[in-house]
Design a protein around this motif. Structure first.
Motif, mmCIF file in Angstrom:
data_model
loop_
_atom_site.group_PDB
_atom_site.id
_atom_site.type_symbol
_atom_site.label_atom_id
_atom_site.label_comp_id
_atom_site.label_asym_id
_atom_site.label_seq_id
_atom_site.Cartn_x
_atom_site.Cartn_y
_atom_site.Cartn_z
ATOM 1 N N GLU A 60 0.828 -1.216 0.000
ATOM 2 C CA GLU A 60 0.000 0.000 0.000
ATOM 3 C C GLU A 60 0.859 1.260 0.000
ATOM 4 N N GLU A 61 1.953 1.252 0.760
ATOM 5 C CA GLU A 61 2.811 2.438 0.834
ATOM 6 C C GLU A 61 3.628 2.671 -0.436
ATOM 7 N N ASP A 62 3.666 1.695 -1.344
ATOM 8 C CA ASP A 62 4.387 1.848 -2.617
ATOM 9 C C ASP A 62 3.573 2.615 -3.653
ATOM 10 N N ILE A 63 2.284 2.807 -3.400
ATOM 11 C CA ILE A 63 1.361 3.354 -4.403
ATOM 12 C C ILE A 63 1.174 4.852 -4.215
ATOM 13 N N ASP A 64 1.288 5.584 -5.323
ATOM 14 C CA ASP A 64 1.015 7.021 -5.345
ATOM 15 C C ASP A 64 -0.188 7.230 -6.251
ATOM 16 N N LEU A 65 -1.199 7.872 -5.737
ATOM 17 C CA LEU A 65 -2.456 8.050 -6.452
ATOM 18 C C LEU A 65 -2.818 9.521 -6.461
ATOM 19 N N ARG A 66 -3.070 10.059 -7.647
ATOM 20 C CA ARG A 66 -3.442 11.469 -7.790
ATOM 21 C C ARG A 66 -4.665 11.551 -8.707
ATOM 22 N N ALA A 67 -5.526 12.497 -8.388
ATOM 23 C CA ALA A 67 -6.730 12.673 -9.208
ATOM 24 C C ALA A 67 -6.996 14.148 -9.403
ATOM 25 N N ASP A 68 -7.521 14.469 -10.575
ATOM 26 C CA ASP A 68 -8.053 15.799 -10.817
ATOM 27 C C ASP A 68 -9.449 15.606 -11.402
ATOM 28 N N ARG A 69 -10.057 16.650 -11.896
ATOM 29 C CA ARG A 69 -11.436 16.542 -12.388
ATOM 30 C C ARG A 69 -11.580 15.609 -13.585
ATOM 31 N N GLU A 70 -10.509 15.450 -14.349
ATOM 32 C CA GLU A 70 -10.633 14.728 -15.620
ATOM 33 C C GLU A 70 -9.832 13.443 -15.717
ATOM 34 N N SER A 71 -8.980 13.136 -14.719
ATOM 35 C CA SER A 71 -8.154 11.940 -14.831
ATOM 36 C C SER A 71 -7.659 11.468 -13.474
ATOM 37 N N VAL A 72 -7.183 10.231 -13.468
ATOM 38 C CA VAL A 72 -6.541 9.625 -12.304
ATOM 39 C C VAL A 72 -5.167 9.169 -12.758
ATOM 40 N N THR A 73 -4.142 9.455 -11.954
ATOM 41 C CA THR A 73 -2.793 8.996 -12.266
ATOM 42 C C THR A 73 -2.356 8.033 -11.175
ATOM 43 N N LEU A 74 -2.020 6.818 -11.597
ATOM 44 C CA LEU A 74 -1.568 5.772 -10.695
ATOM 45 C C LEU A 74 -0.091 5.535 -10.935
ATOM 46 N N SER A 75 0.683 5.417 -9.882
ATOM 47 C CA SER A 75 2.075 5.005 -10.038
ATOM 48 C C SER A 75 2.459 4.203 -8.804
ATOM 49 N N ALA A 76 3.377 3.278 -9.001
ATOM 50 C CA ALA A 76 3.836 2.440 -7.899
ATOM 51 C C ALA A 76 5.294 2.080 -8.125
ATOM 52 N N ASP A 77 6.064 2.142 -7.055
ATOM 53 C CA ASP A 77 7.475 1.780 -7.086
ATOM 54 C C ASP A 77 7.740 0.834 -5.929
ATOM 55 N N SER A 78 8.441 -0.243 -6.229
ATOM 56 C CA SER A 78 8.768 -1.185 -5.174
ATOM 57 C C SER A 78 10.154 -1.754 -5.418
ATOM 58 N N GLU A 79 10.863 -1.981 -4.345
ATOM 59 C CA GLU A 79 12.186 -2.582 -4.436
ATOM 60 C C GLU A 79 12.271 -3.629 -3.344
ATOM 61 N N SER A 80 12.710 -4.818 -3.722
ATOM 62 C CA SER A 80 12.855 -5.865 -2.720
ATOM 63 C C SER A 80 14.222 -6.511 -2.866
ATOM 64 N N GLU A 81 14.652 -7.122 -1.779
ATOM 65 C CA GLU A 81 15.971 -7.722 -1.764
ATOM 66 C C GLU A 81 15.875 -9.057 -1.040
ATOM 67 N N THR A 82 16.438 -10.102 -1.655
ATOM 68 C CA THR A 82 16.466 -11.423 -1.052
ATOM 69 C C THR A 82 17.905 -11.783 -0.746
ATOM 70 N N VAL A 83 18.157 -12.225 0.460
ATOM 71 C CA VAL A 83 19.508 -12.617 0.846
ATOM 72 C C VAL A 83 19.467 -14.086 1.237
ATOM 73 N N ASP A 84 20.307 -14.883 0.594
ATOM 74 C CA ASP A 84 20.414 -16.305 0.896
ATOM 75 C C ASP A 84 21.856 -16.583 1.289
ATOM 76 N N GLU A 85 22.061 -16.903 2.553
ATOM 77 C CA GLU A 85 23.423 -17.119 3.038
ATOM 78 C C GLU A 85 23.661 -18.605 3.245
ATOM 79 N N ASP A 86 24.842 -19.051 2.868
ATOM 80 C CA ASP A 86 25.280 -20.426 3.060
ATOM 81 C C ASP A 86 26.738 -20.369 3.486
#
Length: 143
Positions: A60-86
């Motif tokens: 939910e916190e990755d999503i940016d939502l903006r609206a005006d009278r004529e349109s909606v702009t959706l954008s989302a950015d996410s970054e994840s990291e996986t660490v596997d140690e052996d």
């Protein structure tokens, strides 16, 4: 009998080769970390315009939502990291997803009264319609 040159045939072959190469490139991005488009539905429910967007894999916190009278702009950015140690190695994998889309609306809406809900990867934005008579100001009588 000599064969005539076929310039359009050569051009068709070139275009086909380019299409195959661009197709391979787009599959690379789709399978990797870049989504090309946000799938949306825009529905008119009478009093509201409802925009439903698929945003799987985003918080939910990755999503940016903006609206005006004529349109909606959706954008989302996410970054994840996986660490596997052996004991013998250390591996890190990172993925980044970034999507954005501007959705024109079929009718003017009251953007300040809009509400949004995000559940199970689906964003639902409800935008109350503006009264067409009130949206254009007020009528002035001519004397």
């Amino acid at each position: 009998m000599s064969e005539k040159p076929q310039p359009f045939e050569e051009l068709d072959e070139l275009i086909e080769r380019m299409n195959r190469q661009f197709g391979e490139l787009s599959r690379t991005f789709e399978g990797g970390s870049v989504l090309s488009e946000i799938a949306v539905d825009v529905a008119d429910t009478g009093d509201d315009i409802v925009v439903t967007a698929d945003l799987p894999g985003f918080a939910e916190e990755d999503i940016d939502l903006r609206a005006d009278r004529e349109s909606v702009t959706l954008s989302a950015d996410s970054e994840s990291e996986t660490v596997d140690e052996d004991a013998n190695y250390h591996r890190k994998e990172r993925t980044q997803q970034s999507v954005s889309r501007r959705v024109p609306l079929p009718q003017e809406v009251d953007a300040e009264s809009a509400t949004a809900n995000y559940a199970n990867g689906v964003l639902t934005v409800t935008l109350p319609k503006l009264d067409p008579d009130a949206a254009g100001g007020h009528e002035i009588d001519v004397e």
